[in-house]
Design a protein around this motif. Structure first.
Motif, PDB file in Angstrom:
ATOM      1  N   SER A   1      -7.177  -6.863  -0.698  1.00  0.00           N
ATOM      2  CA  SER A   1      -8.447  -6.149  -0.880  1.00  0.00           C
ATOM      3  C   SER A   1      -8.700  -5.151   0.246  1.00  0.00           C
ATOM      4  O   SER A   1      -9.276  -4.092   0.011  1.00  0.00           O
ATOM      5  N   SER A   2      -8.227  -5.451   1.449  1.00  0.00           N
ATOM      6  CA  SER A   2      -8.431  -4.529   2.563  1.00  0.00           C
ATOM      7  C   SER A   2      -7.642  -3.229   2.405  1.00  0.00           C
ATOM      8  O   SER A   2      -7.944  -2.235   3.063  1.00  0.00           O
TER       9      SER A   2
ATOM     10  N   ASP B   1      -8.934   0.647  -0.590  1.00  0.00           N
ATOM     11  CA  ASP B   1      -9.440   1.975  -0.229  1.00  0.00           C
ATOM     12  C   ASP B   1      -8.309   2.907   0.193  1.00  0.00           C
ATOM     13  O   ASP B   1      -8.293   4.083  -0.184  1.00  0.00           O
ATOM     14  N   THR B   2      -7.350   2.381   0.937  1.00  0.00           N
ATOM     15  CA  THR B   2      -6.212   3.198   1.372  1.00  0.00           C
ATOM     16  C   THR B   2      -5.374   3.639   0.172  1.00  0.00           C
ATOM     17  O   THR B   2      -4.959   4.791   0.100  1.00  0.00           O
TER      18      THR B   2
ATOM     19  N   GLU C   1      -6.434   4.070  -2.864  1.00  0.00           N
ATOM     20  CA  GLU C   1      -7.208   5.092  -3.564  1.00  0.00           C
ATOM     21  C   GLU C   1      -7.092   6.445  -2.859  1.00  0.00           C
ATOM     22  O   GLU C   1      -6.939   7.481  -3.495  1.00  0.00           O
ATOM     23  N   GLN C   2      -7.136   6.446  -1.518  1.00  0.00           N
ATOM     24  CA  GLN C   2      -7.018   7.695  -0.757  1.00  0.00           C
ATOM     25  C   GLN C   2      -5.621   8.304  -0.893  1.00  0.00           C
ATOM     26  O   GLN C   2      -5.478   9.513  -1.077  1.00  0.00           O
TER      27      GLN C   2
ATOM     28  N   THR D   1       0.835  -1.200   0.000  1.00  0.00           N
ATOM     29  CA  THR D   1       0.000   0.000   0.000  1.00  0.00           C
ATOM     30  C   THR D   1       0.873   1.254   0.000  1.00  0.00           C
ATOM     31  O   THR D   1       0.660   2.174  -0.796  1.00  0.00           O
TER      32      THR D   1
END
Length: 181
Positions: A169-170, A173-174, A176-177, A133
């Motif tokens: 998958s978790s 969102d991070t 994307e942010q 990430t």
């Protein structure tokens, strides 16, 4: 995920619909042979490792029975059966271990790595802690991607494992942010 284990594997040399991918990771060269349809799905994942045919590669065969696959490396003992959907991660892990075993002169880290302004940044941490990430965010900010899996260090610097960034998958969102993607 099915935990059923196939009783036997069909030898690939008897399967007329096979294909081969030639891969290089660091100095380790593999001729990966298996069902053409399965290798077609794996090829984009390993595109940065692809090479033309090479002399004396390690020979890896993917045996497939129904929804399961296993690796046979250099005509040795067959590996563990895994569900087909996990074939890419299974091969990635096996390749990482093979490269580490083949390169005892290099110091290997389970780490991500990026290069920015001529300097390497290694992110070494346990699985699931966010290395991939953070790597996505650093690449989005302009760093050059080296690896999110394994990094080797020797007297000449670092050598990454150039596979696509793999974010759980978790962490989507991070990512994307952090990246605005």
């Amino acid at each position: 995920m099915s935990s059923a284990r196939p009783a036997t594997g069909r030898p690939l040399r008897d399967n007329p619909v096979t294909s081969t991918l030639h891969l290089r990771c660091h100095d380790y060269v593999v001729a990966l042979t298996g069902e053409a349809a399965l290798l077609a799905r794996l090829e984009p994942i390993f595109v940065d490792l692809a090479v033309g045919s090479a002399s004396e590669p390690h020979v890896w065969e993917i045996e497939a029975v129904q929804a399961h696959v296993r690796l046979v490396i250099d005509d040795g003992e067959a590996g563990t059966w895994v569900n087909r959907e996990f074939a890419a991660s299974h091969i990635t892990a096996a390749l990482s271990m093979a490269v580490i075993a083949a390169e005892p002169w290099r110091l290997h880290f389970h780490a991500a790595a990026v290069v920015d302004a001529g300097r390497a940044l290694l992110l070494s941490a346990p699985s699931g802690s966010g290395k991939s990430t953070l790597t996505c965010a650093l690449v989005a900010a302009g760093a050059r991607y080296c690896s999110d899996e394994s990094v080797a260090v020797d007297g000449d610097g670092i050598v990454g494992y150039p596979k696509p960034i793999s974010v759980k998958s978790s962490g989507i969102d991070t990512v994307e942010q952090l990246t605005g993607l």
